[in-house]
Every structure is written in structure tokens, then in C-alpha cells.
Design a protein around this motif. Sequence first.
Motif, short mmCIF file in Angstrom:
data_model
loop_
_atom_site.label_atom_id
_atom_site.label_comp_id
_atom_site.label_asym_id
_atom_site.label_seq_id
_atom_site.Cartn_x
_atom_site.Cartn_y
_atom_site.Cartn_z
N LEU A 60 0.86 -1.16 -0.07
CA LEU A 60 0.07 0.03 0.09
C LEU A 60 0.88 1.09 0.09
O LEU A 60 0.70 2.32 -0.67
CB LEU A 60 -0.94 -0.08 1.16
N VAL A 61 1.66 1.32 0.67
CA VAL A 61 2.97 2.60 1.00
C VAL A 61 3.54 2.76 -0.26
O VAL A 61 3.67 3.74 -0.89
CB VAL A 61 3.76 2.34 2.05
N ALA A 62 4.07 1.45 -0.99
CA ALA A 62 4.57 1.55 -2.27
C ALA A 62 3.62 2.21 -3.34
O ALA A 62 4.19 2.84 -4.24
CB ALA A 62 5.39 0.26 -2.53
N ALA A 63 2.50 1.52 -3.44
CA ALA A 63 1.55 1.80 -4.40
C ALA A 63 1.32 3.65 -4.45
O ALA A 63 1.10 4.11 -5.41
CB ALA A 63 0.28 1.28 -4.32
N GLU A 64 1.32 3.84 -3.22
CA GLU A 64 0.84 5.47 -3.01
C GLU A 64 1.98 6.16 -3.37
O GLU A 64 1.93 7.00 -4.11
CB GLU A 64 0.41 5.68 -1.50
N PHE A 80 10.49 6.85 -13.20
CA PHE A 80 10.56 6.79 -11.70
C PHE A 80 11.54 5.52 -11.13
O PHE A 80 11.33 4.55 -11.73
CB PHE A 80 9.39 6.99 -10.74
N HIS A 81 12.11 5.76 -9.98
CA HIS A 81 12.97 4.81 -9.66
C HIS A 81 12.27 4.19 -8.24
O HIS A 81 11.91 5.26 -7.55
CB HIS A 81 14.37 4.90 -9.49
N LEU A 82 12.29 2.80 -7.95
CA LEU A 82 11.57 2.45 -6.50
C LEU A 82 12.81 1.78 -6.17
O LEU A 82 13.37 0.73 -6.71
CB LEU A 82 10.14 1.55 -6.79
N ASP A 89 15.69 -4.36 11.53
CA ASP A 89 14.58 -3.50 12.18
C ASP A 89 14.08 -2.44 11.24
O ASP A 89 13.47 -1.54 11.64
CB ASP A 89 15.24 -3.00 13.24
N THR A 90 14.14 -2.53 10.01
CA THR A 90 13.59 -1.44 9.14
C THR A 90 12.98 -2.02 7.78
O THR A 90 13.85 -2.63 7.29
CB THR A 90 14.47 -0.31 8.82
N PHE A 91 11.80 -1.55 7.42
CA PHE A 91 11.24 -1.86 6.17
C PHE A 91 11.27 -0.48 5.63
O PHE A 91 10.89 0.45 6.17
CB PHE A 91 9.76 -2.27 6.02
N ARG A 92 11.73 -0.40 4.39
CA ARG A 92 12.04 1.17 3.68
C ARG A 92 11.66 1.04 2.00
O ARG A 92 12.07 0.27 1.57
CB ARG A 92 13.40 1.41 3.89
N VAL A 93 10.79 2.05 1.92
CA VAL A 93 10.37 2.07 0.33
C VAL A 93 10.95 3.60 0.06
O VAL A 93 10.57 4.37 0.78
CB VAL A 93 8.71 2.06 0.25
N TRP A 145 10.37 8.89 0.80
CA TRP A 145 10.68 7.58 1.41
C TRP A 145 9.64 7.45 2.60
O TRP A 145 9.50 8.44 3.22
CB TRP A 145 12.23 7.41 1.82
N ALA A 146 9.63 6.16 3.00
CA ALA A 146 8.85 5.74 4.08
C ALA A 146 9.49 4.51 4.87
O ALA A 146 9.96 3.76 4.14
CB ALA A 146 7.53 5.45 3.93
N GLU A 147 9.43 4.52 6.29
CA GLU A 147 10.11 3.44 6.90
C GLU A 147 9.03 2.84 7.70
O GLU A 147 8.16 3.71 8.41
CB GLU A 147 11.29 3.85 7.58
N LEU A 148 9.07 1.88 8.07
CA LEU A 148 8.18 1.17 9.01
C LEU A 148 8.98 0.20 9.79
O LEU A 148 9.85 -0.42 9.32
CB LEU A 148 7.15 0.17 8.17
#
Length: 155
Positions: A60-64, A80-82, A89-93, A145-148
Motif C-alpha cells: 500500500l505504501v509503495a503503491a501510494e 521513476f525509480h523504486l 529492524d527497518t522496512f524502507r520504500v 521515502w517511508a520506513e516502517l
Amino acid sequence: MEPIETTTARIPQHQPVEHEFAMRFTSMPRGARLARRLVSHRLDQWGHTYDSAANETLTLVAAELAANAVRHGRVRGRDFHLLLTISADTFRVEVTDTRTERVPPSSPQEPPGDADSGRGLLLFAGLATRWGSGPRLGAPGKTVWAELAPANAEG
């Protein structure tokens, strides 16, 4: 949720990256859809099954982020680049586009009640442990970017 940061800081080096997926996509809706599908597929390959909270949240985060790159960051003829990374301890998009003048607001605001769009940034900001944006390294553009934390990604 921590406040937005304006750097493109990488995962610190003391946290080895366990998995990494990077790819360029066309800055068209089809590219955003493909990015979403490949993120979900790659997470499944890495042990986060399609129906897991981690897969659903990160997809969902990657899609947004991909949809925003297409809608707000598109420059004709530029991709664009993903980048998706997972450490202990980190998931990052990260999504990088070539548009420098259109950056996300530091504090997302709720759009008027009858607006057809404008809630995506609020959505992913609510899901992320930390998020931010900054200039693209080495070329014109920006990275959002977003980290979870794994606990946040698992529900």
C-alpha cells in the motif's frame, strides 16, 4: 509517527540490508501498477506472504508513493525509480522522480470532505514509522521515502 524529515538518509550501515529490490518504471499509471505488483511479489518471495500484514502495508505504501510519482512527479520521457529494502529492524520504500519543484507538504492536510483525491499522503504517513523527502542524489529530482518498523508492518 515521527515528523517528516527532509533528508534521503539511507539505512545506517550498522544495519545490514537483508533484502533489496530496485527497479525503474515508466512514469505512467501502468508503471505504478507494475511497481505495486512487483513489490508485493518480492515481499512474498522474501517470506512475507501476500496475505500478511507486512506485505499488505508495504504494498500500500509503495503503491501510494508510485502513484504520486506518476501524478505529481512525472516529467515526459523520464522514469521513476523504486527501492525496497529490508533490514533487521527497518522496512524502507523509496521512490525517486525527476521533478524538483513538486515536493510533498511537510504536514499533510485533510482535503475538503467532497474532494475526490488528496488523502493518499495522509494514508501512508499514518502507516509509516518515519517518512520524508529530499533531493535526488546526483541528478535533478526528489526522493520520497517511508520506513516502517517490523512491528508496525505486521499490524
